[in-house]
Design a protein around this motif. Structure first.
Motif, PDB file in Angstrom:
ATOM      1  N   CYS A   1       0.832  -1.203   0.000  1.00 18.12           N
ATOM      2  CA  CYS A   1       0.000   0.000   0.000  1.00 18.12           C
ATOM      3  C   CYS A   1       0.864   1.249   0.000  1.00 18.12           C
ATOM      4  CB  CYS A   1      -0.902   0.027   1.233  1.00 18.12           C
ATOM      5  SG  CYS A   1      -2.390  -0.933   1.007  1.00 18.12           S
ATOM      6  N   ARG A   2       1.882   1.248   0.829  1.00 22.13           N
ATOM      7  CA  ARG A   2       2.743   2.440   0.929  1.00 22.13           C
ATOM      8  C   ARG A   2       3.479   2.679  -0.376  1.00 22.13           C
ATOM      9  NH1 ARG A   2       3.656   4.324   6.158  1.00 22.13           N
ATOM     10  NH2 ARG A   2       5.667   5.241   5.625  1.00 22.13           N
ATOM     11  N   ALA A   3       3.812   1.572  -1.088  1.00 18.64           N
ATOM     12  CA  ALA A   3       4.507   1.724  -2.360  1.00 18.64           C
ATOM     13  C   ALA A   3       3.525   2.091  -3.476  1.00 18.64           C
ATOM     14  CB  ALA A   3       5.233   0.423  -2.692  1.00 18.64           C
ATOM     15  N   GLY A   4       2.224   2.122  -3.162  1.00 19.49           N
ATOM     16  CA  GLY A   4       1.204   2.514  -4.154  1.00 19.49           C
ATOM     17  C   GLY A   4       0.923   1.436  -5.180  1.00 19.49           C
ATOM     18  N   HIS A   5       1.154   0.148  -4.798  1.00 20.24           N
ATOM     19  CA  HIS A   5       0.915  -0.938  -5.757  1.00 20.24           C
ATOM     20  C   HIS A   5      -0.524  -1.436  -5.668  1.00 20.24           C
ATOM     21  CE1 HIS A   5       5.487  -1.989  -5.781  1.00 20.24           C
ATOM     22  NE2 HIS A   5       5.198  -0.893  -6.421  1.00 20.24           N
ATOM     23  N   SER A   6      -1.413  -0.801  -6.392  1.00 21.83           N
ATOM     24  CA  SER A   6      -2.852  -1.160  -6.459  1.00 21.83           C
ATOM     25  C   SER A   6      -3.379  -1.747  -5.141  1.00 21.83           C
ATOM     26  CB  SER A   6      -3.128  -2.148  -7.600  1.00 21.83           C
ATOM     27  OG  SER A   6      -2.364  -3.299  -7.439  1.00 21.83           O
ATOM     28  N   CYS A   7      -3.411  -0.861  -4.144  1.00 20.69           N
ATOM     29  CA  CYS A   7      -3.737  -1.291  -2.780  1.00 20.69           C
ATOM     30  C   CYS A   7      -5.215  -1.602  -2.614  1.00 20.69           C
ATOM     31  CB  CYS A   7      -3.318  -0.193  -1.826  1.00 20.69           C
ATOM     32  SG  CYS A   7      -3.577  -0.605  -0.127  1.00 20.69           S
TER      33      CYS A   7
END
Lengths: 328, 204
Positions: free
Chosen positions: A219-225
């Motif tokens: 989520c923090r890396a912004g990977h389709s959370c």
């Protein structure tokens, strides 16, 4: 129109429930009838008076308190067993079938077919049993289960034990858990699904910690959370996990979404109000920084500033509240 | 816009909620929590206004959503979820009101310094300027009197008046929620307003 009907229609008209043509009729009657005009005035007066007992919005504390109590009660409920869900499904389907006679007829035909096959199987089984009782055959092996549990698989549960009359034979029905292994990248849907299951159900806090940590990092890396409900899994972990470390990781994973997603904001606000660990409450205040001018956030911060048991948290909340302009 | 278009639009607007209900029926707590968040304010607002007690409102909230959770599998999309959940809440509120009816009832009649009863309906022009501190009836006392008059209604009359006057629902919807017809709801509303007027218009 007589006055009795008019009185009734005056009430309906006052509450916007009278048809247009009836309003017209009523108006004509009112121009000629003083008694009914008084009746209408009295009703208007009642409506005004009733305004002295206005409907009030429930305050944020009451909402939060009620929600917490409900969540505790829901947690305490035993999960529905598969047969209960199945029963619900059958009942629902049955209700739908009431409105679908053709489908009901098909189901009936299918049921008759299955019943005939079942009857045949039972008859065959009885015949075999009689033969065994006569000593013609010494062994009777049920088709559903192997003779012994597989060595690798663990026995999950025993569903039934039946000793056959006048014999040494015992029929044990059981389910087994077979260990499996899967490997893949973090964005693989199957891997993500397993991580989400682990985040909720694992008995070991370590496994929950690992899974929530990995999901939070995604989520923090912004990977389709949002995909496949990862955000929801993190919110569940933040609200319900018994381990503070797991809750902290979930909170960190939700940070990027606090300004855009109201549900995330609600979950963080609940953590700020209710979490037993002061570290998490402090972190929640920091995370809420981008939205601290929001009215609900301000209300919760005011509550925390006034009543949190930790002086440090009360202090930090006050500082944040002072920083933000009063009305946004 | 014609009827079918509007119905289609309503259906589309309700699609995410229907999805949530289906998920909740499969046992998803997350979906059920989302439904709770959607309706909790309305449930509390209604229960709070009807019972006048935060404690009772909290109990009704708790019981209503626990029932909803237990029986969501029986929801068959024949009415809106809003009507379904309100039906649960109104039944619980009716039970609560019926329990209260058995306790001692408050006096709805307001008495002035000399012991005479005051006609509240006749003094309604005074009531409209609540902000004037010199008026004999301040808003708080009046609110209490209205509550007392409301408590004289039967639970069903109280409920219909609440849902119509305070919550602004259509009589047809009220009928659906209370498992009765629109016509019965109309008659109940008429009786309720009549009783309230006689309660509030005490003779000098």
């Amino acid at each position: 129109m007589n006055c009795e009907v008019a009185h009734e229609r005056i009430v309906l008209a006052a509450y916007g429930e009278l048809a247009d043509e009836q309003i017209h009729e009523l108006d004509r009657h009112l121009t000629t009838c003083i008694e009914c005009r008084t009746e209408r005035e009295q009703l208007q007066a009642l409506k005004t008076l009733a305004g002295a007992h206005p409907v009030q919005e429930p305050n944020a504390n009451l909402v939060a308190r009620s929600r917490m109590r409900l969540e505790e009660a829901l947690d305490a409920l035993p999960p529905k067993r598969w047969y209960e869900r199945w029963g619900d499904g059958i009942l629902n389907n049955f209700a739908r079938l009431q409105a679908a006679p053709v489908a009901a007829a098909l189901l009936l035909v299918a049921g008759l077919g299955a019943g005939s096959i079942g009857g045949y199987e039972v008859a065959q089984g009885r015949a075999a049993h009689t033969a065994a009782g006569n000593g013609a055959a010494q062994t009777l092996v049920k088709a559903e289960a192997p003779a012994a549990p597989a060595t690798q698989a663990a026995v999950a549960n025993i569903s039934s034990i039946v000793r056959q009359p006048n014999s040494e034979m015992v029929e044990v029905r059981y389910n087994e858990v077979v260990p499996r292994q899967v490997e893949g990248p973090l964005d693989d849907p199957a891997i993500r699904q397993l991580l989400m299951v682990a985040s909720e159900d694992a008995n070991s806090a370590g496994i929950r910690d690992d899974s929530v940590g990995l999901l939070a990092a995604e989520c923090r890396a912004g990977h389709s959370c949002n995909a496949a409900g990862i955000r929801d899994a993190l919110m569940v972990a933040l609200r319900y996990d018994r381990n503070a470390g797991v809750r902290e990781k979930a909170l960190q994973g939700l940070e990027p979404y606090v300004s855009e997603d109201m549900r995330v904001r609600d979950a963080v606000l609940e953590a700020l109000l209710n979490d037993s660990d002061p570290r998490i409450r402090t972190e929640a205040i920091n995370i809420l920084e981008p939205v601290e001018a929001d009215m609900t956030v301000r209300q919760v911060l005011s509550t925390v500033a006034a009543s949190d048991q930790s002086p440090q948290i009360r202090n930090v909340s006050r500082q944040v509240l002072r920083r933000v302009p009063e009305i946004q | 816009m014609n009827g079918p278009d509007r119905a289609q639009e309503r259906l589309q607007a309700r699609a995410p909620e229907m999805e949530l209900i289906r998920e909740a029926q499969k046992g998803s707590r997350v979906a059920f929590d989302a439904l709770v968040r959607q309706y909790e304010s309305q449930v509390l607002r209604l229960a709070l206004h009807l019972t006048g007690s935060e404690h009772d409102a909290e109990d009704i909230y708790q019981e209503a959503f626990l029932k909803a959770f237990r029986y969501i599998g029986n929801f068959r999309f024949e009415c809106s979820f809003y009507t379904w959940i309100y039906r649960i809440v109104t039944n619980l509120c009716l039970d609560q009101l019926r329990r209260r009816k058995t306790r001692k009832e408050d006096q709805a009649v307001l008495v002035d310094h000399s012991g005479d009863e005051i006609d509240l309906l006749a003094s309604v022009s005074d009531v409209r300027s609540f902000s004037n501190p010199e008026r004999e009836l301040d808003r708080k006392v009046l609110g209490e009197r209205i509550q007392a008059a409301l408590s004289k209604l039967t639970p069903r009359e109280r409920m219909v008046f609440e849902l119509k006057h305070y919550q602004g629902l259509r009589l047809r919807t009220i009928g659906e929620m209370l498992n009765t017809t629109e016509e019965t709801a109309k008659n109940t509303l008429f009786r309720a307003t009549k009783k309230l007027r006689s309660q509030l218009a005490g003779c000098r």
